[in-house]
Design a protein around this motif. Structure first.
Motif, PDB file in Angstrom:
ATOM      1  N   LYS A   1       0.820  -1.212   0.000  1.00  0.00           N
ATOM      2  CA  LYS A   1       0.000   0.000   0.000  1.00  0.00           C
ATOM      3  C   LYS A   1       0.856   1.265   0.000  1.00  0.00           C
ATOM      4  O   LYS A   1       0.465   2.261  -0.592  1.00  0.00           O
ATOM      5  N   VAL A   2       2.013   1.210   0.644  1.00  0.00           N
ATOM      6  CA  VAL A   2       2.916   2.363   0.582  1.00  0.00           C
ATOM      7  C   VAL A   2       3.369   2.555  -0.871  1.00  0.00           C
ATOM      8  O   VAL A   2       3.321   3.657  -1.413  1.00  0.00           O
ATOM      9  N   ALA A   3       3.740   1.456  -1.515  1.00  0.00           N
ATOM     10  CA  ALA A   3       4.201   1.535  -2.905  1.00  0.00           C
ATOM     11  C   ALA A   3       3.094   2.085  -3.803  1.00  0.00           C
ATOM     12  O   ALA A   3       3.341   2.929  -4.670  1.00  0.00           O
ATOM     13  N   LYS A   4       1.878   1.625  -3.569  1.00  0.00           N
ATOM     14  CA  LYS A   4       0.744   2.017  -4.402  1.00  0.00           C
ATOM     15  C   LYS A   4       0.434   3.514  -4.258  1.00  0.00           C
ATOM     16  O   LYS A   4       0.319   4.223  -5.248  1.00  0.00           O
ATOM     17  N   HIS A   5       0.314   3.971  -3.018  1.00  0.00           N
ATOM     18  CA  HIS A   5      -0.135   5.348  -2.803  1.00  0.00           C
ATOM     19  C   HIS A   5       0.990   6.364  -2.924  1.00  0.00           C
ATOM     20  O   HIS A   5       0.735   7.539  -3.167  1.00  0.00           O
ATOM     21  N   ALA A   6       2.222   5.924  -2.764  1.00  0.00           N
ATOM     22  CA  ALA A   6       3.346   6.864  -2.882  1.00  0.00           C
ATOM     23  C   ALA A   6       3.483   7.342  -4.313  1.00  0.00           C
ATOM     24  O   ALA A   6       3.907   8.458  -4.558  1.00  0.00           O
TER      25      ALA A   6
ATOM     26  N   PRO B   1      -6.124  10.186  -5.268  1.00  0.00           N
ATOM     27  CA  PRO B   1      -6.485   9.164  -4.269  1.00  0.00           C
ATOM     28  C   PRO B   1      -7.259   8.029  -4.944  1.00  0.00           C
ATOM     29  O   PRO B   1      -8.198   8.274  -5.679  1.00  0.00           O
ATOM     30  N   ALA B   2      -6.805   6.801  -4.702  1.00  0.00           N
ATOM     31  CA  ALA B   2      -7.488   5.652  -5.298  1.00  0.00           C
ATOM     32  C   ALA B   2      -8.808   5.460  -4.573  1.00  0.00           C
ATOM     33  O   ALA B   2      -8.847   5.412  -3.347  1.00  0.00           O
ATOM     34  N   THR B   3      -9.890   5.373  -5.313  1.00  0.00           N
ATOM     35  CA  THR B   3     -11.189   5.199  -4.668  1.00  0.00           C
ATOM     36  C   THR B   3     -11.640   3.746  -4.707  1.00  0.00           C
ATOM     37  O   THR B   3     -12.174   3.222  -3.744  1.00  0.00           O
ATOM     38  N   ALA B   4     -11.397   3.109  -5.867  1.00  0.00           N
ATOM     39  CA  ALA B   4     -11.881   1.732  -6.011  1.00  0.00           C
ATOM     40  C   ALA B   4     -11.035   0.759  -5.197  1.00  0.00           C
ATOM     41  O   ALA B   4     -11.545  -0.223  -4.685  1.00  0.00           O
ATOM     42  N   GLY B   5      -9.745   1.052  -5.074  1.00  0.00           N
ATOM     43  CA  GLY B   5      -8.853   0.128  -4.362  1.00  0.00           C
ATOM     44  C   GLY B   5      -8.617  -1.099  -5.207  1.00  0.00           C
ATOM     45  O   GLY B   5      -9.231  -1.274  -6.269  1.00  0.00           O
ATOM     46  N   ASP B   6      -7.755  -1.985  -4.741  1.00  0.00           N
ATOM     47  CA  ASP B   6      -7.549  -3.218  -5.483  1.00  0.00           C
ATOM     48  C   ASP B   6      -8.666  -4.194  -5.120  1.00  0.00           C
ATOM     49  O   ASP B   6      -9.278  -4.068  -4.054  1.00  0.00           O
TER      50      ASP B   6
END
Lengths: 127, 355
Positions: free
Chosen positions: A106-111, A116-121
């Motif tokens: 999640k750090v890798a994804k959001h960094a 801002p990701a809304t759907a998420g994985d």
């Protein structure tokens, strides 16, 4: 924020200051809500510190839930450790528990993602 | 039946401590939770497992291990490990740490396990319950002078419940828990020959990258495990290429599930804590959910420290689901109280086996 390590927030004022700064910088903040009596927090602490060293573009904060009780209540922290991912003062993601893989991913994804990701994985969304 | 495979049946150890320092005991005491993580890691190293994920609340710490689970309460430790782990090797370092670091002394000990699927794969002393008891007797301080060991039988030869308890007091109530309301009981469930289709839920789906946390979360959701106790916060983990573990935390009560889904030696365990003061139907609801998730051909339910009427509800919950009670054994142990061991067999699988 030239410091590449985890920053401890020891007062509500310090916490508010960090939040406000992120509104301007739009940087990702990852907060570790921790407690001195929590064994799992001690397990994940070195991994969190390592992530902080590797991701200087992200602000890593640490909040002791006993020290800043009002802050942890305000943000709905019930289990320790809880990691909140904040962008411009809003929660964009959350990890509950000392979960090494999830935290790193999640750090890798959001960094790297600006929006801002809304759907998420899919895995997170289904849980 | 496979010649050899992963041993799902766990060994389980529960240790209770007491002390005088209010920092360690009582409602505000933190006791064993203040042991540093390196020390815990050393204990786990002796047992031959590691921490894969963990979570805590105000009451206790819950760790998912590479082989099952560890729970650390202020004055109580529960370790449950499967495979060929050396669980009893945790006793000497734990007693030393509790005493030197926290000023806590052991007041009771309970060791339980079922029958291994692959007994010959076990290392000493787990090859023979008698040897385990000797090892336990030698590891415990002389102050725990009330001791008892028994193998509780069933009508299914492959099922038996091995119990050893020791206590400093000649009481059937749990020592060191006087400040609790009492009335707590522990359910330990072992299930074998899981429904093949349901067991498949515990295999990883082919995907680009393995992540035990997200895969575990997905399994918790799709199998219905999250619905067993909707109040519980779940810390889950999926293993590569198959297998699943979870710990649930709900106030001061833990629950835990471990699954070895491979065909030929499939196994799942469920453990939870209840109180006789709970809604009478809670146990029934929990048992029904658990059976629906795994649909085992055989199942054993061990109830510890229960008032008589708790375990009668177990049969009432399982028989409507097609699980017939094959045996029921009751025995009394120091510190643990009554242990009731019941075995159940699925009607349909018995018919199939007889064909």
């Amino acid at each position: 924020m030239s410091e590449e390590k985890v920053i401890g927030c020891h007062s509500v004022a310090a916490w508010t200051e960090h939040l406000e700064k992120s509104h301007v910088s739009k940087k990702l903040i990852v907060v570790d809500f921790t407690a001195t009596w929590c064994g799992p927090c001690r397990f994940i602490a070195p991994i969190f510190a390592e992530l902080a060293r590797k991701n200087p573009e992200v602000t890593f904060l640490k909040v002791d839930v006993d020290e800043l009780k009002t802050v942890s209540e305000e943000w709905g922290v019930e289990a320790m450790p809880t990691f909140l991912f904040l962008k411009e003062g809003k929660v964009v993601d959350k990890v509950v528990g000392a979960k090494k893989d999830e935290l790193q991913l999640k750090v890798a994804k959001h960094a790297t993602v600006d929006e801002p990701a809304t759907a998420g994985d899919p895995a997170t969304a289904s849980a | 039946m496979a010649v050899s495979g992963f041993e799902g049946f766990e060994k389980r150890l529960e240790l209770h401590f007491s002390g005088d320092d209010p920092k360690n005991v009582g409602s505000l005491g933190l006791g064993l939770r203040l042991l540093d993580f390196e020390s815990l890691q050393q204990v786990l190293h002796a047992v031959q497992c590691t921490v894969v994920s963990a979570v805590a609340n105000q009451h206790f710490d819950a760790y998912v291990l590479s082989e099952s689970s560890l729970f650390v309460y202020p004055t109580k430790i529960i370790i449950k490990t499967c495979g060929t782990t050396q669980l009893l090797k945790s006793i000497p370092p734990l007693l030393r740490l509790a005493s030197l670091d926290r000023g806590l002394t052991l007041v009771s000990c309970r060791y339980t396990r079922g029958n291994f699927i692959f007994p010959s794969a076990q290392p000493f002393p787990y090859t023979n319950f008698h040897n385990e008891v000797v090892y336990l007797e030698e590891s415990l301080p002389a102050t725990l002078c009330y001791r008892k060991a028994n193998v509780m039988p069933s009508k299914t030869p492959s099922h038996a419940w091995h119990v050893f308890t020791a206590s400093t007091q000649n009481t059937t109530c749990r020592v060191g828990e006087e400040d609790n309301d009492g009335g707590l009981f522990t359910l330990e469930i072992c299930m074998t020959e899981l429904d093949r289709n349901l067991a498949r839920n515990f295999f990883l789906r082919p995907s680009a990258k393995y992540d035990g946390d997200s895969a575990g979360k997905e399994m918790t959701a799709i199998t219905g495990i999250s619905e067993i106790n909707p109040r519980a916060l779940i810390c889950d983990f999926a293993f590569d290429p198959c297998g699943y573990s979870m710990n649930g935390i709900d106030g001061d009560r833990h629950s835990t599930i471990h699954v070895t889904p491979e065909d030929g030696y499939s196994y799942a365990s469920f453990e939870c804590v209840g109180s006789v003061y709970d809604d009478r139907d809670d146990v029934v609801r929990v048992l029904k959910k658990v059976v629906q998730i795994f649909r085992p051909a055989t199942m054993s339910v061990s109830t510890t420290c229960a008032s008589h009427e708790v375990w009668t509800r177990v049969t009432g919950a399982l028989e409507p689901l097609g699980l017939k009670c094959r045996s029921c054994a009751v025995d009394e142990f120091p510190a643990a109280g009554n242990v009731v061991y019941q075995t159940f067999v699925d009607h349909r699988s018995t018919e199939n086996n007889n064909k």
